[in-house]
Scaffold this motif. Structure first.
Motif, short mmCIF file in Angstrom:
data_model
loop_
_atom_site.label_atom_id
_atom_site.label_comp_id
_atom_site.label_asym_id
_atom_site.label_seq_id
_atom_site.Cartn_x
_atom_site.Cartn_y
_atom_site.Cartn_z
N PRO A 114 8.47 0.78 7.95
CA PRO A 114 7.64 0.01 7.01
C PRO A 114 6.25 -0.29 7.56
CG PRO A 114 9.85 -0.91 7.11
CD PRO A 114 9.75 0.11 8.21
N ALA A 115 6.15 -0.51 8.89
CA ALA A 115 4.83 -0.77 9.49
C ALA A 115 3.93 0.45 9.31
CB ALA A 115 4.98 -1.12 10.97
N CYS A 116 4.48 1.63 9.57
CA CYS A 116 3.69 2.86 9.42
C CYS A 116 3.32 3.11 7.96
CB CYS A 116 4.46 4.05 9.99
SG CYS A 116 4.58 4.05 11.78
N ILE A 117 4.25 2.86 7.06
CA ILE A 117 3.95 3.05 5.64
C ILE A 117 2.81 2.12 5.22
CG2 ILE A 117 4.88 2.75 3.30
CD1 ILE A 117 7.60 3.70 4.46
N HIS A 118 2.87 0.89 5.69
CA HIS A 118 1.80 -0.08 5.41
C HIS A 118 0.46 0.41 5.95
CE1 HIS A 118 -0.57 -3.78 5.94
NE2 HIS A 118 -0.54 -3.56 7.24
N ILE A 119 0.43 0.92 7.16
CA ILE A 119 -0.82 1.39 7.77
C ILE A 119 -1.31 2.65 7.06
CG2 ILE A 119 -1.90 2.23 9.90
CD1 ILE A 119 0.26 0.57 11.44
N ALA A 120 -0.39 3.61 6.86
CA ALA A 120 -0.78 4.89 6.24
C ALA A 120 -1.27 4.69 4.81
CB ALA A 120 0.40 5.85 6.26
N LYS A 121 -0.62 3.78 4.08
CA LYS A 121 -1.04 3.51 2.70
C LYS A 121 -2.48 3.02 2.67
CE LYS A 121 -0.16 0.39 -1.18
NZ LYS A 121 0.59 -0.81 -1.63
N LYS A 174 9.69 -16.87 12.01
CA LYS A 174 10.34 -17.58 13.11
C LYS A 174 11.78 -17.12 13.37
CE LYS A 174 11.65 -21.50 10.16
NZ LYS A 174 11.51 -22.96 9.99
N ASP A 175 12.38 -16.37 12.44
CA ASP A 175 13.78 -15.98 12.61
C ASP A 175 13.97 -14.53 13.04
OD1 ASP A 175 14.65 -18.52 11.77
OD2 ASP A 175 14.39 -17.95 9.66
N VAL A 176 12.85 -13.84 13.32
CA VAL A 176 12.96 -12.41 13.68
C VAL A 176 13.15 -12.28 15.19
CG1 VAL A 176 11.85 -10.16 13.62
CG2 VAL A 176 11.53 -11.76 11.72
N LYS A 177 14.37 -11.97 15.57
CA LYS A 177 14.69 -11.84 16.99
C LYS A 177 14.50 -10.39 17.44
CE LYS A 177 18.10 -13.30 20.40
NZ LYS A 177 19.40 -13.96 20.64
N PHE A 178 14.03 -10.22 18.67
CA PHE A 178 13.87 -8.86 19.21
C PHE A 178 15.23 -8.19 19.33
CE2 PHE A 178 9.71 -9.92 21.58
CZ PHE A 178 8.96 -9.30 20.59
N PRO A 179 15.31 -6.90 18.98
CA PRO A 179 16.55 -6.15 19.22
C PRO A 179 16.67 -5.81 20.71
CG PRO A 179 14.86 -4.67 18.39
CD PRO A 179 14.26 -6.05 18.37
N LYS A 180 17.86 -5.46 21.14
CA LYS A 180 18.02 -5.00 22.52
C LYS A 180 17.35 -3.64 22.66
CE LYS A 180 22.39 -7.42 23.30
NZ LYS A 180 23.83 -7.30 23.66
N GLY A 181 16.52 -3.49 23.70
CA GLY A 181 15.82 -2.22 23.87
C GLY A 181 15.04 -2.17 25.16
N ILE A 225 8.29 -3.93 15.49
CA ILE A 225 8.91 -5.13 14.94
C ILE A 225 7.93 -6.31 14.92
CG2 ILE A 225 9.89 -6.08 17.08
CD1 ILE A 225 12.45 -6.66 15.41
N VAL A 226 6.93 -6.30 15.80
CA VAL A 226 5.94 -7.37 15.78
C VAL A 226 5.15 -7.33 14.48
CG1 VAL A 226 3.89 -8.31 16.95
CG2 VAL A 226 5.78 -7.39 18.30
N TRP A 227 4.82 -6.14 13.99
CA TRP A 227 4.17 -6.00 12.68
C TRP A 227 5.17 -6.25 11.54
CZ3 TRP A 227 2.29 -0.95 15.10
CH2 TRP A 227 1.03 -1.11 15.67
N GLU A 228 6.33 -5.62 11.67
CA GLU A 228 7.30 -5.66 10.58
C GLU A 228 7.84 -7.07 10.35
OE1 GLU A 228 10.10 -2.58 11.58
OE2 GLU A 228 8.68 -0.97 11.09
N ALA A 229 7.80 -7.93 11.38
CA ALA A 229 8.22 -9.33 11.21
C ALA A 229 7.33 -10.03 10.19
CB ALA A 229 8.16 -10.05 12.55
N TRP A 230 6.03 -9.79 10.24
CA TRP A 230 5.11 -10.39 9.27
C TRP A 230 5.23 -9.72 7.91
CZ3 TRP A 230 2.34 -14.79 10.15
CH2 TRP A 230 2.26 -15.23 11.48
N LEU A 231 5.47 -8.41 7.88
CA LEU A 231 5.63 -7.69 6.62
C LEU A 231 6.99 -7.96 5.99
CD1 LEU A 231 4.15 -4.27 7.79
CD2 LEU A 231 3.01 -5.96 6.32
N GLU A 281 9.86 -6.51 6.51
CA GLU A 281 10.60 -5.29 6.18
C GLU A 281 10.74 -4.49 7.47
OE1 GLU A 281 10.48 -1.58 2.98
OE2 GLU A 281 8.80 -2.97 3.10
N PHE A 282 11.94 -3.93 7.71
CA PHE A 282 12.22 -3.40 9.03
C PHE A 282 12.74 -1.96 9.00
CE2 PHE A 282 12.72 -7.96 8.86
CZ PHE A 282 11.90 -8.38 9.89
N THR A 283 12.49 -1.26 10.11
CA THR A 283 12.93 0.13 10.25
C THR A 283 14.46 0.22 10.31
OG1 THR A 283 10.93 0.67 11.49
CG2 THR A 283 12.79 2.18 11.73
#
Length: 807
Positions: free
Chosen positions: A98-105, A298-305, A456-462, A464-466
């Motif tokens: 979703p972050a890329c779609i937002h940027i590309a759009k 505030k509720d978007v937790k980082f995934p393990k990675g 996810i740092v972008w997608e948290a504000w948008l 919508e997540f991958t």
């Protein structure tokens, strides 16, 4: 238009084998100056790696005609779509992020920049009264009370591993040392005097150590902008960020159970004094951070990675924690008012500018001596120990101007080509066979970049997540090994093969430091039905991955692979290499003879480019090959027997009364010794050494004797340049390679068993090159029954001569 089939029907040309006369050869141009053509478009929004649209445009124009359809199912930020617009072609872009779609759009739907500028003026009037108080300070230069904080320098506080005392990373004179460009590896604890590295210490918190002031009254500039925090600054800082804390980790799960426990004091005495005064005034035991006024993720937790492990030491497990509290408040204010913009196109462009600046106002904004901007390290979530906590409103203003500049360039091409953008997996293209005129892919490079973790740092504000199950990547946290990555890439290449018209091309960009990854790409491309033609090319891009910026063992250029869908549908088979190490040696030797003085990454690129279309690329150790068969001078490599030549830029000019400062000391010494020997032909070794010590006065990091023996001929105590014949003999890499194979065999380290005829050839080789002892040893292991009798007799005769010569 909401349907790909409609888009293709409107803009595409149906494939008819009877009337199709497409016959275009491969693109054959290396691009070394991509950074020169970035323009304003490229800088509109950051990403971990992206190709320059003007470069992609060159490929599109070569392979297609105006009005053709270009496909990119790994669209990323949409640079292929932008390039298609610039070239007057149409594009289908697919992405799962979703972050890329937002940027590309936003890249591919330009609007009138004057409308955006007017919208920003209106927005600024709303947000400024709420954000400005967060950045207020007094100018130390003229006393202006209406000055602003340009940035606050934050330093890590670490815990001494010996005495547990809190230690300021930039304390004890280290900050002044850093501002002079000096580096240090050890930190000295002022309490117990122990020295330790940053890696040995636990993180406690950050503390402000300096403010940079923007004053419209006196317009103070440069280092004069810096001031220490006064009482008012400390009071503002504490009222926003809260009182001092320490990170506490409880439990065994490293991905959770972090908390921030209040402590009594800051390390800074003035900060502690102000804090104690505020506690007394408010009659509380602790001052919490200021409340964030509007929504934030505030509720978007980082995934393990891999990348999300990097901030764990700081107790950061949620995306919002990547920002100081001051900037988090400013971001929430901006986002709130952006969401209130009625015009959808203007709102989208404001969101685009917002996400474009997010990482630049995060804690990832490093203080760097050599870079005033101190940009984040791309492809990571790395937070440095000295941070520039910048003014969000001013950075947003800067980003708006970057977007405006890019829009002015894009707007001139609006209408030249249409772009269809859809959330789409490259492994499942939902349109018909033989419909696409050209494809340009820049897929994920194995484990190089973990896009969903970073996005996810972008997608948290948008909000919508991958869907990570669809992400084509090598990542153990997603349960995807290299084999699974290869299978997913194969599915993607089969799909693009299916939708491409016969005889058309797929350009694929790739970069990986492990050569065996290119074997996977070879396999899956040929399995999908493609033929690679025209050899590999390279692009020296303006955008570098983190690995490219920090490691000389990473590919510094992106390789360009030309894949063609054959009209006959035949599959290409690449033969297995008889000896991949020897193939690499031969390519390297030819390359360095033609282009002496190349770096490791340039050699690696050349090897992959030369071998990709001819043999199956297996894993090889380039460092070991270079060390054993070639000469290193500084960071450059040369073929044996090659005289070094001076190139432009080899020296830096010092002051007028000083000798020029060598950029590469070792290389400069060799060049001057060559000049000396050209003038005096042949000199005693002691005289050459005396010349080096008394005349050159250039320090080198290696033994002088070794340097001379590698580069010159030493004969009976005298030194001279090698003759042309000697140079050719020294450059015979086959001799060097065979000697090494012989040594490995005789030491029991060769990983294969040579045949009888091969041993006979080695015995003859030893005689020819005066390796008499080795020739005798080889004859001792030769099995008489493994070769014809006459061959054995010849080998025995040569061995006897070797025995005599050895004496």
């Amino acid at each position: 238009m909401n349907d790909i089939a409609e888009f293709i029907k409107k803009y595409g040309k149906p494939y008819d084998p009877e009337t199709d006369h497409y016959d275009v050869g491969p693109f054959k141009k290396n691009i070394d100056d991509a950074q020169k053509s970035t323009g304003g478009i490229y800088g509109m929004h950051m990403y971990w790696v992206k190709q320059v649209p003007q470069v992609v445009k060159q490929h599109i124009e070569h392979y297609t005609r105006p009005g053709d359809i270009v496909l990119d199912a790994f669209a990323g930020t949409g640079m292929t779509g932008v390039a298609a617009m610039l070239a007057g072609r149409h594009a289908i872009l697919g992405e799962i992020s979703p972050a890329c779609i937002h940027i590309a759009k936003n890249y591919t739907t330009p609007i009138d920049p004057h409308l955006l500028k007017g919208s920003w003026w209106k927005l600024r009037e709303k947000v400024e009264p709420e954000i400005r108080p967060l950045c207020k300070t007094r100018c130390h230069n003229c006393g202006n009370t209406d000055a602003e904080i340009a940035n606050i320098i934050l330093s890590d506080v670490l815990r001494c591993p010996r005495c547990n005392a809190e230690v300021l990373y930039a304390g004890d004179g280290r900050w002044e040392q850093m501002k002079r460009g000096e580096k240090f590896k050890k930190i000295r604890c002022p309490n117990c005097k122990a020295e330790f590295t940053k890696a040995q210490a636990d993180f406690v918190r950050v503390e402000p150590i300096e403010i940079r002031v923007d004053c419209k009254a006196c317009k103070v500039k440069g280092e004069a902008k810096a001031k220490s925090l006064d009482e008012e600054d400390w009071e503002l800082y504490i009222s926003i960020e809260g009182g001092p804390t320490k990170v506490i980790h409880e439990g065994e799960d490293e991905w959770s159970e972090y908390k921030f426990e209040p402590v009594e004091r800051f390390l800074d005495d003035l900060g502690t004094k102000v804090y104690q005064k505020m506690l007394q005034h408010w009659s509380v035991d602790y001052i919490p951070p200021k409340e964030v006024p509007y929504w934030y993720p505030k509720d978007v937790k980082f995934p393990k990675g891999y990348n999300t492990r990097q901030p764990l030491k700081r107790g950061i497990t949620y995306s919002y924690q990547m920002f100081s509290h001051r900037n988090l408040i400013a971001l929430s204010i901006l986002w709130h008012y952006i969401k209130g913009i009625e015009d959808e196109k203007l709102r989208d462009k404001m969101r685009f500018a917002f996400t474009g600046m997010l990482f630049y106002v995060s804690l990832m904004r490093r203080w760097v001596y050599s870079n005033v901007a101190g940009v984040p390290l791309k492809g990571t979530l790395f937070i440095a120990s000295v941070i520039q906590d910048v003014n969000t409103l001013e950075i947003f203003d800067f980003k708006i101007n970057q977007v405006l500049r890019g829009l002015r360039e894009l707007l001139t091409f609006k209408g030249n080509g249409s772009v269809f953008l859809q959330k789409l997996s490259a492994t499942n293209l939902n349109f018909e066979n033989n419909t696409i005129d050209y494809a340009f892919y820049d897929p994920p490079y194995g484990a190089n970049i973990n896009y969903s973790e970073l996005n996810i740092v972008w997608e948290a504000w948008l909000n919508e997540f991958t869907m990570v199950k669809d992400e084509i990547i090598e990542n153990k946290y997603q349960g995807k090994n290299r084999n699974i990555y290869g299978q997913m890439m194969l599915a993607a290449l089969r799909e693009v093969y299916r939708v491409l018209k016969p005889g058309r091309w797929l350009t694929m960009i790739y970069s990986y430091s492990d050569p065996s990854m290119y074997r996977i790409i070879q396999n899956i491309a040929h399995e999908a039905g493609f033929a690679d033609e025209g050899g590999l090319l390279h692009i020296n891009s303006a955008s570098k991955t983190f690995a490219q910026e920090t490691s000389d063992k990473s590919q510094q250029r992106f390789l360009v692979i030309n894949f063609k869908k054959p009209k006959g549908g035949r599959k290409k088979v690449v033969e297995k290499s008889e000896d991949i190490e020897y193939d690499v040696i031969q390519v390297t030797h030819e390359f360095l003879k033609k282009y002496p003085g190349r770096t490791r990454d340039q050699i690696y690129d050349e090897v992959i480019k030369r071998l990709f279309s001819s043999v199956q690329i297996e894993k090889f150790d380039l460092d070991e090959i270079l060390k054993n068969f070639f000469r290193k001078v500084g960071n450059e490599w040369f073929a044996p027997g090659t005289l070094i030549e001076r190139r432009k830029g080899d020296q830096k000019q010092g002051a007028l009364w000083e000798e020029p400062i060598p950029e590469h000391p070792e290389k400069e010494v060799i060049l001057r010794l060559q000049d000396f020997l050209r003038e005096y032909r042949i000199v005693p070794y002691s005289e050459l050494r005396e010349f080096y010590l008394r005349k050159l006065k250039i320090a080198i990091d290696r033994d002088f004797d070794d340097l001379v023996s590698e580069n010159f001929i030493i004969d009976k105590g005298k030194v001279r340049l090698p003759t042309v014949e000697e140079q050719l003999r020294m450059q015979d890499i086959t001799v060097h390679y065979t000697k090494r194979i012989l040594a490995q065999f005789l030491d029991g380290r060769l990983n294969r068993a040579p045949t009888g005829p091969e041993i006979c050839e080695w015995i003859h080789f030893c005689y020819k090159h005066e390796l008499y002892r080795e020739g005798l040893q080889l004859f001792g292991v030769l099995d008489e029954s493994s070769i014809p009798s006459d061959a054995y007799k010849r080998a025995k005769k040569i061995a006897e001569v070797c025995r005599i010569k050895k004496k």
